[in-house]
Write an enzyme that holds these catalytic residues in place. Structure first.
Site, PDB file in Angstrom:
ATOM      1  N   HIS A   1     -48.606 -13.767 -47.771  1.00 15.40           N
ATOM      2  CA  HIS A   1     -47.787 -14.082 -47.537  1.00 15.40           C
ATOM      3  C   HIS A   1     -47.893 -15.022 -45.961  1.00 15.40           C
ATOM      4  O   HIS A   1     -48.309 -15.022 -45.257  1.00 15.40           O
ATOM      5  CB  HIS A   1     -46.889 -13.461 -46.146  1.00 15.40           C
TER       6      HIS A   1
ATOM      7  N   GLY B   1     -46.121  -3.238 -40.946  1.00 15.80           N
ATOM      8  CA  GLY B   1     -45.065  -3.681 -41.866  1.00 15.80           C
ATOM      9  C   GLY B   1     -43.372  -3.412 -42.483  1.00 15.80           C
ATOM     10  O   GLY B   1     -43.153  -4.414 -42.609  1.00 15.80           O
ATOM     11  N   PRO B   2     -43.192  -2.370 -42.224  1.00 13.36           N
ATOM     12  CA  PRO B   2     -42.045  -2.066 -42.173  1.00 13.36           C
ATOM     13  C   PRO B   2     -40.637  -2.741 -40.954  1.00 13.36           C
ATOM     14  O   PRO B   2     -41.708  -2.102 -39.418  1.00 13.36           O
ATOM     15  CB  PRO B   2     -41.750  -0.378 -41.327  1.00 13.36           C
ATOM     16  N   LEU B   3     -40.438  -3.087 -40.973  1.00 16.54           N
ATOM     17  CA  LEU B   3     -39.824  -4.308 -39.563  1.00 16.54           C
ATOM     18  C   LEU B   3     -39.552  -3.828 -38.408  1.00 16.54           C
ATOM     19  O   LEU B   3     -38.891  -2.650 -38.480  1.00 16.54           O
ATOM     20  CB  LEU B   3     -39.345  -5.467 -40.302  1.00 16.54           C
TER      21      LEU B   3
ATOM     22  N   HIS C   1     -42.497 -18.511 -47.647  1.00 18.94           N
ATOM     23  CA  HIS C   1     -42.733 -16.736 -47.303  1.00 18.94           C
ATOM     24  C   HIS C   1     -43.336 -15.479 -46.949  1.00 18.94           C
ATOM     25  O   HIS C   1     -44.612 -15.512 -46.454  1.00 18.94           O
ATOM     26  CB  HIS C   1     -41.774 -16.866 -46.419  1.00 18.94           C
TER      27      HIS C   1
ATOM     28  N   GLU D   1     -32.709   7.253 -31.042  1.00 20.81           N
ATOM     29  CA  GLU D   1     -33.940   8.040 -32.193  1.00 20.81           C
ATOM     30  C   GLU D   1     -34.921   7.114 -32.633  1.00 20.81           C
ATOM     31  O   GLU D   1     -36.214   7.558 -32.847  1.00 20.81           O
ATOM     32  CB  GLU D   1     -32.419   8.520 -33.048  1.00 20.81           C
TER      33      GLU D   1
ATOM     34  N   PHE E   1     -30.311  14.535 -36.889  1.00 21.84           N
ATOM     35  CA  PHE E   1     -30.545  13.203 -37.332  1.00 21.84           C
ATOM     36  C   PHE E   1     -32.260  12.720 -37.091  1.00 21.84           C
ATOM     37  O   PHE E   1     -32.261  11.976 -37.162  1.00 21.84           O
ATOM     38  CB  PHE E   1     -30.330  13.044 -35.112  1.00 21.84           C
TER      39      PHE E   1
ATOM     40  N   HIS F   1     -23.485  17.607 -38.310  1.00 14.74           N
ATOM     41  CA  HIS F   1     -24.316  17.632 -37.571  1.00 14.74           C
ATOM     42  C   HIS F   1     -24.997  19.527 -38.211  1.00 14.74           C
ATOM     43  O   HIS F   1     -25.827  19.809 -37.440  1.00 14.74           O
ATOM     44  CB  HIS F   1     -23.850  18.987 -36.111  1.00 14.74           C
TER      45      HIS F   1
HETATM   46  C1  TPP Z   1     -37.291  -2.935 -42.733  1.00  9.84           C
HETATM   47  C2  TPP Z   1     -38.193  -3.784 -43.635  1.00  9.84           C
HETATM   48  N1  TPP Z   1     -37.051  -4.364 -44.698  1.00  9.84           N
HETATM   49  C3  TPP Z   1     -36.954  -5.605 -45.384  1.00  9.84           C
HETATM   50  C4  TPP Z   1     -38.651  -5.382 -45.322  1.00  9.84           C
HETATM   51  C5  TPP Z   1     -38.580  -6.333 -46.527  1.00  9.84           C
HETATM   52  N2  TPP Z   1     -39.655  -7.851 -45.795  1.00  9.84           N
HETATM   53  C6  TPP Z   1     -40.544  -8.015 -45.262  1.00  9.84           C
HETATM   54  S1  TPP Z   1     -40.728  -9.776 -44.451  1.00  9.84           S
HETATM   55  C7  TPP Z   1     -39.017  -9.873 -44.523  1.00  9.84           C
HETATM   56  C8  TPP Z   1     -38.487 -11.406 -44.196  1.00  9.84           C
HETATM   57  C9  TPP Z   1     -38.502 -10.881 -42.690  1.00  9.84           C
HETATM   58  O1  TPP Z   1     -38.244 -12.524 -42.187  1.00  9.84           O
HETATM   59  P1  TPP Z   1     -38.873 -12.358 -40.906  1.00  9.84           P
HETATM   60  O2  TPP Z   1     -39.551 -12.265 -39.264  1.00  9.84           O
HETATM   61  O3  TPP Z   1     -38.377 -13.740 -39.845  1.00  9.84           O
HETATM   62  O4  TPP Z   1     -40.603 -13.355 -40.952  1.00  9.84           O
HETATM   63  P2  TPP Z   1     -41.334 -14.661 -41.805  1.00  9.84           P
HETATM   64  O5  TPP Z   1     -40.443 -15.047 -42.954  1.00  9.84           O
HETATM   65  O6  TPP Z   1     -40.799 -15.687 -40.635  1.00  9.84           O
HETATM   66  O7  TPP Z   1     -42.290 -14.720 -42.241  1.00  9.84           O
HETATM   67  C10 TPP Z   1     -38.027  -8.951 -45.721  1.00  9.84           C
HETATM   68  C11 TPP Z   1     -36.936  -8.994 -45.910  1.00  9.84           C
HETATM   69  C12 TPP Z   1     -40.102  -4.861 -44.176  1.00  9.84           C
HETATM   70  N3  TPP Z   1     -41.223  -5.268 -44.172  1.00  9.84           N
HETATM   71  N4  TPP Z   1     -39.500  -4.533 -43.563  1.00  9.84           N
END
Ligand code: TPP
Ligand code: MG
Length: 658
Positions: free
Chosen positions: A30, A118-120, A261, A408, A434, A470
């Protein structure tokens, strides 16, 4: 003296070059985010951030979290320039097996990487946890030197994730003035422009959550500097700086498009970009001015660290008792007889394991200084509050229990941040049903080998009247599917003490705890039995000569197995009972121990949840007695009868499958 525009530009362009070259060479990665955030990062790392590769664990360092882990080449370039053990060859090995430069930053794999992202959204949550940790540590040991800052970069994606909403709300409420968030406001995500999916006013959102918000042009060094200066001078509000940036900045044809990206620019576009940026054509080029700027920053940071260490010495001399307590905290000390003390604290009276756990926790808090707790608004049920520890609030930073609110997702990520920051062993609680809201942080804690404790109560159908929404059914099985996670489901006070002892002393990963709502029966432990046996994951609770059957059970169902065994014994099928509070630990025991525990008779398992995983022990699904359908709303006793969890019904099922 502030660096010249030219030096800053040369440094940022070096980062851009390294990012696009590494991605191009790996043919994967990226480049857009590092190229867009290079200017902001240059100012932050060379003028504000406190770091030193000479002592990467320096307690006085600022934490830097790159929440959008896909932009890893930004972090790797910065670590390289700052002199961390990350060479140009390491950058050339980007995304290769066993390299120090994996696709997304991984804690423990690369010196200087403070958390795995990595997991946003997760990194942002971790950063909130780290900011809490710094405040807590400073207040607990009355040492302002420990109130370090946390800087976190987030992208559109991090802020679209609901987790960021929860974590930001708590950060604002707790007035975490040591937290600075840099928003890479580039308006682009994978599918295109952000207006495909959002029209949110991020600044207004964060302001409403109690943050101080600034907006800057993320390519204007002076503006970024001014905003960062205001942010670090700012009072007790967390700080958001929205940096308007151009993704892939410098690329003549791909900047400001989603194409940049997550794909290599392509050889031609890399060449064109280098021309546009005034970079030479060679790959992995580092401008001397970038080296010089980072060398100057390193020197400044050396001075900062030296003064910090001197101040720490003065503090030690002045506050010897606090210093001793701090050292004990940092050394993660725990008494040798922790298990015995916790077992005594649990008491011998049978009760719900959530209540027994509540007893254990009070003692634990006395014995393990790093232990901190909290709940997502369920403490009256989950009983995880440290009663004599106070609450961590905007006013009292020394409190040891957190009110997470009904958040949570954030709680999970914050627990990880607390665990990452220094020597905290954090626990957070909610209902087992949950647990899925916290699945990603649990998975990341397992990947990062963090000492976090995820406490889940109301762990079966025996929740009763609240009904199937639950009542967990699949949760134990899905948690056990996470590598390196230890899932403990204790059956009485002694096993609960063993579970907590393991949770706070484990060095290589997290523990989840499954605890009952309902009261349990007293277990027939043999004389001389020690809860150490529970720490082997499974042990023989009831032995019987000439056994035809062994029932392996966990938690609440151990008592039921004992009852069923008595019935079976009277019906010509002598039955042993094995209690198995932690399947993962049991599997780690040597073959001889496992064989001894499982014995030579027909093995059955009994647990009120999805049974498939237990086939590992029984070899046959019909010998795994469990629950595969949703429960129902009714008194627990009625549900036990209805779903077959009574001694007569269990013994009948055993006989049918013998
Ligand atoms: C929870 C989660 N969902 C989806 C992804 C896949 N993913 C990686 S980057 C991205 C887009 C992120 O956009 P942005 O934060 O604006 O990054 P930019 O394109 O500006 O670098 C996605 C959907 C991920 N890494 N984590
Ligand atoms: Mg974006």
């Amino acid at each position: 003296m502030t660096a010249s525009q030219q030096d800053l530009t040369a440094t940022a362009n070096t980062i851009r070059g390294l990012a696009m070259d590494a991605v191009q060479k790996a043919d994967s990665g990226h480049p857009g985010m590092p190229m867009g955030m290079a200017d902001v990062a240059t100012v932050l790392w060379t003028e504000f951030l406190r770091w030193t590769p000479k002592d990467p664990q320096w307690p006085g360092r600022d934490r830097f979290v790159l929440s959008g882990g896909h932009g890893s080449m930004l972090l790797y370039s910065l670590l390289h320039l700052a002199g961390y053990p990350l060479s140009i060859d390491d950058l050339k090995n980007f995304r290769q097996l066993h390299s120090k430069t994996p696709g997304h930053p991984e804690y423990g794999e690369t010196v200087g990487v403070e958390t795995t992202t990595g997991p946003l959204g997760q990194g942002f949550g971790n950063a909130v946890g780290m900011a809490i940790a710094a405040q807590m540590e400073a207040a607990r040991f009355q040492n302002p030197l420990l109130r370090t800052r946390v800087f976190v970069t987030v992208g559109d994606g991090d802020l679209m994730e609901g987790l960021s909403y929860e974590a930001a709300a708590l950060a604002g409420h707790l007035r975490l003035g040591n937290l600075v968030c840099l928003f890479d406001d580039n308006g682009i995500t994978i599918e295109g422009h952000t207006d495909l999916a959002t029209s949110e006013d991020i600044g207004a959102r964060f302001r409403s959550q109690g943050w101080a918000v600034q907006h800057v042009d993320g390519h204007d060094f002076a503006a970024v500097r001014k905003a960062l200066a205001a942010a670090v001078a700012g009072g007790d509000q967390p700080q958001l700086i929205c940096c308007k940036t151009t993704i892939g900045k410098g690329s003549p044809h791909k900047a400001n498009t989603h194409e940049v990206h997550g794909s290599p620019l392509g050889k031609e576009e890399v060449a064109a970009t280098k021309v546009a940026l005034g970079l030479p054509p060679q790959d992995f080029f580092v401008d001397e001015r970038a080296r010089a700027l980072f060398a100057a920053a390193a020197q400044r940071n050396d001075g900062v660290q030296k003064r910090w260490l001197q101040d720490l010495d003065s503090w030690r001399a002045k506050f010897a008792d606090q210093a001793k307590a701090w050292d004990a905290f940092r050394a993660r000390t725990a008494p040798q007889d922790l298990l015995e003390q916790l077992t005594a604290a649990a008491g011998a009276e049978p009760a719900a394991t959530r209540a027994l756990s509540g007893n254990v926790i009070q003692k634990l808090a006395e014995l393990v200084p790093g232990f901190v707790s909290g709940s997502a608004d369920l403490d009256p049920s989950t009983k995880t509050c440290i009663k004599k520890g106070g609450y961590f609030t905007a006013e009292d930073r020394a409190g040891r229990t957190l009110h997470y609110g009904i958040r949570e997702h954030a709680m999970g990520a914050i627990l990880n941040g607390l665990a990452l920051h220094s020597a905290f062993v954090p626990a957070g609680s909610t209902f087992l049903v949950f647990a899925d809201y916290m699945r990603t942080p649990i998975r990341l804690a397992s990947l990062m080998k963090l000492p976090a404790v995820f406490v889940f109560t109301h762990d079966s159908l025996m929740v009763g009247e609240d009904g199937p929404t639950h009542e967990p059914v699949e949760h134990l099985a899905t948690l056990r599917a996470i590598p390196n996670l230890h899932v403990f489901r204790p059956a009485d006070g002694a096993e609960t003490a063993a579970a907590w002892t393991h949770a706070v002393t484990r060095k290589d990963g997290p523990v989840t705890m499954a605890l009952t709502r309902q009261n349990l029966a007293k277990l027939p432990h043999a004389a001389g039995w020690s809860p150490r046996e529970a720490m082997r994951g499974g042990y023989v609770l009831v032995d019987t000569p000439n056994a035809k059957v062994t029932i392996v059970a966990t938690g609440a169902e151990v008592g039921l197995a004992v009852e069923a065994a008595t019935l079976l014994g009277g019906q010509g099928a002598p039955t042993r009972v094995v209690s198995m509070p932690c399947f993962e630990l049991f599997l780690q025991q040597d073959q001889a121990y496992r064989s001894k525990v499982l014995g030579t008779s027909a093995v059955f398992t009994l647990e009120m949840g999805r049974p498939e995983g237990w086939c590992q022990l029984t070899g046959r699904l019909d010998r795994c007695i469990g629950q595969s359908t949703f429960g129902a709303s009714a008194p627990a006793k009625v549900l036990a009868e209805h779903f077959g969890f009574t001694a007569p019904k269990v013994s009948a099922r055993v006989k049918a499958a013998l």
